[in-house]
Motif scaffolding. Structure first.
Motif, PDB file in Angstrom:
ATOM      1  N   UNK A 218       7.346  -8.460 -11.588  1.00 53.31           N
ATOM      2  CA  UNK A 218       7.612  -7.743 -10.339  1.00 53.31           C
ATOM      3  C   UNK A 218       8.923  -8.211  -9.723  1.00 53.31           C
ATOM      4  N   UNK A 219       9.724  -7.255  -9.258  1.00 56.21           N
ATOM      5  CA  UNK A 219      10.946  -7.588  -8.531  1.00 56.21           C
ATOM      6  C   UNK A 219      10.575  -7.856  -7.080  1.00 56.21           C
ATOM      7  N   UNK A 220      10.912  -9.045  -6.596  1.00 55.93           N
ATOM      8  CA  UNK A 220      10.607  -9.400  -5.215  1.00 55.93           C
ATOM      9  C   UNK A 220      11.789  -9.149  -4.287  1.00 55.93           C
TER      10      UNK A 220
ATOM     11  N   UNK B 189       6.531 -13.383 -12.439  1.00 59.35           N
ATOM     12  CA  UNK B 189       5.830 -13.092 -13.688  1.00 59.35           C
ATOM     13  C   UNK B 189       4.329 -13.010 -13.426  1.00 59.35           C
ATOM     14  N   UNK B 190       3.771 -11.821 -13.590  1.00 60.68           N
ATOM     15  CA  UNK B 190       2.354 -11.620 -13.268  1.00 60.68           C
ATOM     16  C   UNK B 190       1.430 -12.328 -14.254  1.00 60.68           C
ATOM     17  N   UNK B 191       1.836 -12.419 -15.529  1.00 59.99           N
ATOM     18  CA  UNK B 191       0.999 -13.093 -16.520  1.00 59.99           C
ATOM     19  C   UNK B 191       1.094 -14.614 -16.419  1.00 59.99           C
ATOM     20  N   UNK B 192       2.123 -15.088 -15.751  1.00 62.36           N
ATOM     21  CA  UNK B 192       2.298 -16.526 -15.501  1.00 62.36           C
ATOM     22  C   UNK B 192       2.589 -16.677 -14.009  1.00 62.36           C
ATOM     23  N   UNK B 193       1.583 -16.472 -13.171  1.00 60.59           N
ATOM     24  CA  UNK B 193       1.781 -16.264 -11.731  1.00 60.59           C
ATOM     25  C   UNK B 193       2.379 -17.440 -10.973  1.00 60.59           C
TER      26      UNK B 193
ATOM     27  N   UNK C 242       5.529 -22.145  -8.317  1.00 64.45           N
ATOM     28  CA  UNK C 242       5.862 -23.573  -8.332  1.00 64.45           C
ATOM     29  C   UNK C 242       6.939 -23.899  -9.363  1.00 64.45           C
ATOM     30  N   UNK C 243       7.105 -23.039 -10.374  1.00 67.14           N
ATOM     31  CA  UNK C 243       8.109 -23.252 -11.417  1.00 67.14           C
ATOM     32  C   UNK C 243       9.144 -22.132 -11.376  1.00 67.14           C
TER      33      UNK C 243
ATOM     34  N   UNK D 123      11.713 -12.468 -23.539  1.00 63.41           N
ATOM     35  CA  UNK D 123      12.423 -13.739 -23.628  1.00 63.41           C
ATOM     36  C   UNK D 123      11.949 -14.712 -22.555  1.00 63.41           C
ATOM     37  N   UNK D 124      11.796 -14.234 -21.326  1.00 62.66           N
ATOM     38  CA  UNK D 124      11.332 -15.114 -20.253  1.00 62.66           C
ATOM     39  C   UNK D 124       9.971 -15.721 -20.587  1.00 62.66           C
TER      40      UNK D 124
END
Length: 671
Positions: free
Chosen positions: A363-365, A376-380, A415-416, A661-662
């Motif tokens: 998602x673009x914030x 990243x929704x899969x790595x929130x 957090x990351x 890639x991300x």
């Protein structure tokens, strides 16, 4: 404090007499052959393609070029016109004198470029730019194009992205191949079969075909040799390879990543020949495909001309530019802040994301002109900060965007942070330092500054005396630099330039300022106070950098601070599998245009030691060199500081999707 906010960040050894040094005159250094006076009748158009640099007797070649429909332009049309430009020995002498003086008296890497060793990831040979220019001065020329192309080659061989020699006359057309290429790692290997078509602009179905040969040579070897021998920008041939190949680039207008062909398939200078021969192996074709791809020619000018004479008058020379008038009384003026563009409030707000997400799981914030913040929704717990440039339309507004983006990360429990620097070739040092300090706030005033020095000449001393504490016209105001000998205060006199020191670098003596540093302003508390509460602040284990070596200038400076001083791990992607790849390129200097330097002299009512060039141009050079902390080798040549902690390879999947890639980098970084 005016300097930082406006700064923008590419044989035998002859001893230099730095003070009072002037470029040799045509009579003692140049054997440029006078323009022939004999008249040559036009000859029929050659049936074979001419070799660039060889004179052409077709006196109306530029007229043919002008009368040809833009959709029908050919390589030959441009080459014939370029070769029809008459050589003028007086103009050549003026040009060479100015360029030689610039690289003798002002360019900071003239001596460092003589270094005989180049540790990995660098692979540059010693290059005597002064010797090369003097050799050009002793050569006999009848071709104007050949003369300027030889200077371009000499400057490009420096491998410095801040050093450029661009003459409008011979860079008025872009040459494009329909095939753009990439070199992914497939099944853990990268061989000749790994070179593939990234995109076929002609839409013939060649996408992802294997490129077996280019001009009869193994494709990967051809590209690596081209990157090693021809392409400049970096001292690292693998970083140059990434510049050459296709990639994805963030497009601010559309708000998405788009395909970019790379410098191999899209060139602003004349290619080596009228076409390239490819041998392709495609999964949907039984036989090998043999392609001869001519260069498509795209004009970059709208100036009218009808023949060689009017091409020179209108394109090469152009209308005279209005010189900046000297300040009142001949004294340089000073202002403490740059003039800012007044904008409506709505123009300074972060722009909304485009309709429909490009990446389903990202998602673009927040978006700005230089930065984009993805969640990243899969790595929130992970956010991606894409910093695609440090040259936004409004630096101060972009600082607000960065704060808004980091605040949005915090609101989404991030957090990351993964910082994506791919393709960021630099910009504002001020914005770069700001971003560094937003993640690692200063403990000491000099934490965001580089030890630096400058080459000193008599003409520079004259300019610095008038510039001291009086103006923001020039960058040579000692009051804008920190006096490291007495701590952290700015110079209260002109000793920085009045008392230079002699240094011997690679057998050449030159005069330099003592070590100093730029006077970075403190960051406003409205930024630092909220940053202190973010969970990643000053925590290297929560931050990673992703780069492809095309992170240049101000981008390289930020990468250096995070990796060398704050122990942030970097992932470098692309290049040649199994070999080193620089995290960044041309990170060790600040850039200045020749025209800007000439403007400083005019504003000060001083006579410049250099004459304005006859042809319209963009000539840039490194004027301030920087050092890593505690290092003695200039950062530009300190190869050890360029090595990343981790290496990655492009694959057919991640080369076309930043989202893929991300996810790969995040999975490897935070297991």
């Amino acid at each position: 404090m005016v300097l930082i906010r406006s700064l923008i960040l590419s044989a035998s050894v002859a001893a230099l007499a730095v003070l009072g040094n002037a470029a040799p005159t045509p009579s003692d250094s140049m054997s440029i052959e006078p323009t022939p006076t004999a008249h040559h009748e036009p000859t029929p158009t050659a049936t074979t393609e001419p070799n660039p640099g060889q004179p052409d007797t077709h006196t109306d070649a530029c007229g043919v070029l002008a009368s040809t429909n833009s959709t029908e332009l050919k390589y030959k049309h441009v080459v014939d016109c370029y070769n029809a430009i008459p050589f003028d020995s007086a103009q050549a002498a003026t040009t060479l004198s100015t360029v030689l003086t610039l690289f003798k008296d002002y360019y900071v890497f003239t001596d460092s470029a003589l270094a005989r060793t180049a540790p990995e990831p660098f692979a540059n040979a010693p290059h005597d730019i002064v010797g090369e220019l003097e050799k050009i001065g002793r050569s006999k020329y009848t071709s104007d194009y050949k003369f300027h192309n030889d200077i371009l080659t000499a400057v490009t061989r420096l491998g410095d992205g801040h050093a450029a020699y661009q003459i409008n006359c011979y860079q008025s057309f872009v040459f494009v191949q329909n095939l753009s290429l990439y070199a992914p790692v497939v099944d853990g290997e990268q061989a000749s079969a790994s070179v593939r078509v990234y995109l076929d602009a002609a839409k013939r179905g060649y996408d992802d075909c294997i490129v077996e040969t280019i001009d009869g040579e193994d494709a990967l070897s051809y590209l690596r040799n081209y990157a090693r021998d021809i392409h400049g920008v970096s001292h690292d041939p693998n970083a140059r390879l990434n510049f050459m190949l296709a990639s994805q680039t963030y497009d601010t207008a559309s708000g998405i990543f788009i395909d970019s062909p790379g410098d191999f398939s899209q060139r602003g200078t004349v290619p080596e020949g009228p076409y390239l021969d490819y041998q392709l192996k495609c999964p949907n074709k039984a036989d090998t495909v043999e392609l001869r791809e001519e260069w498509r020619v795209l004009p970059q000018i709208e100036t009218s001309y009808t023949d060689a004479a009017s091409y020179v008058a209108n394109v090469c020379v152009g209308p005279p530019e209005t010189a900046t008038p000297p300040a009142e009384g001949g004294v340089l003026r000073r202002r403490d802040e740059p003039v800012r563009r007044i904008t409506k409030r709505a123009e300074s707000e972060p722009t909304p994301p485009p309709t429909g997400p490009q990446f389903p799981s990202a998602d673009v914030l927040v978006t700005g002109n230089a930065t984009v913040f993805y969640h990243l929704k899969d790595q929130p717990n992970t956010g991606v900060l894409v910093c695609h440039t440090f040259l936004p339309s409004d630096v101060e507004a972009e600082k607000d965007v960065i704060l808004a983006g980091l605040t949005a990360f915090h609101a989404h429990n991030v957090t990351n942070i993964l910082i994506d620097f791919q393709g960021n070739t630099g910009g504002s040092i001020d914005l770069s330092a700001f971003l560094v300090q937003m993640l690692f706030p200063n403990k000491k005033p000099l934490d965001a500054a580089f030890p630096s020095d400058m080459r000193v000449s008599k003409s520079l001393q004259d300019l610095a005396k008038l510039s001291y504490n009086t103006s923001d016209y020039g960058y040579f105001n000692a009051h804008d630099f920190i006096n490291l000998s007495n701590g952290t205060t700015v110079y209260e006199n002109n000793d920085l330039f009045d008392k230079p020191i002699t240094q011997n670098r690679n057998g050449r003596n030159s005069l330099w300022t003592e070590k100093t540093t730029l006077n970075f302003p403190p960051i406003d508390s409205k930024y630092i106070t909220p940053a202190a509460s973010f969970p990643w602040t000053a925590k290297p284990e929560n931050i990673r950098i992703l780069t492809d070596g095309r992170c240049g200038s101000a981008c390289g400076m930020a990468s250096y601070f995070w990796t060398a001083l704050h122990n942030v791990a970097a992932y470098a992607i692309g290049g040649t599998h199994g070999e080193d790849l620089s995290m960044f390129s041309f990170a060790g200097a600040s850039v200045l245009k020749l025209s800007e330097l000439q403007g400083f002299f005019k504003a000060a009512n001083l006579t410049s030691p250099m004459t304005d060039l006859p042809y319209k141009n963009t000539i840039t050079f490194s004027w301030l060199e920087m050092y890593g902390h505690g290092r003695e080798i200039p950062l530009e040549y300190d190869a050890e500081l360029y090595r990343p902690k981790h290496r990655l390879g492009f694959t057919p999947e991640n080369a076309r999707s930043r989202e893929v890639l991300w996810k790969e980098v995040v999975a490897a970084a935070w297991k």
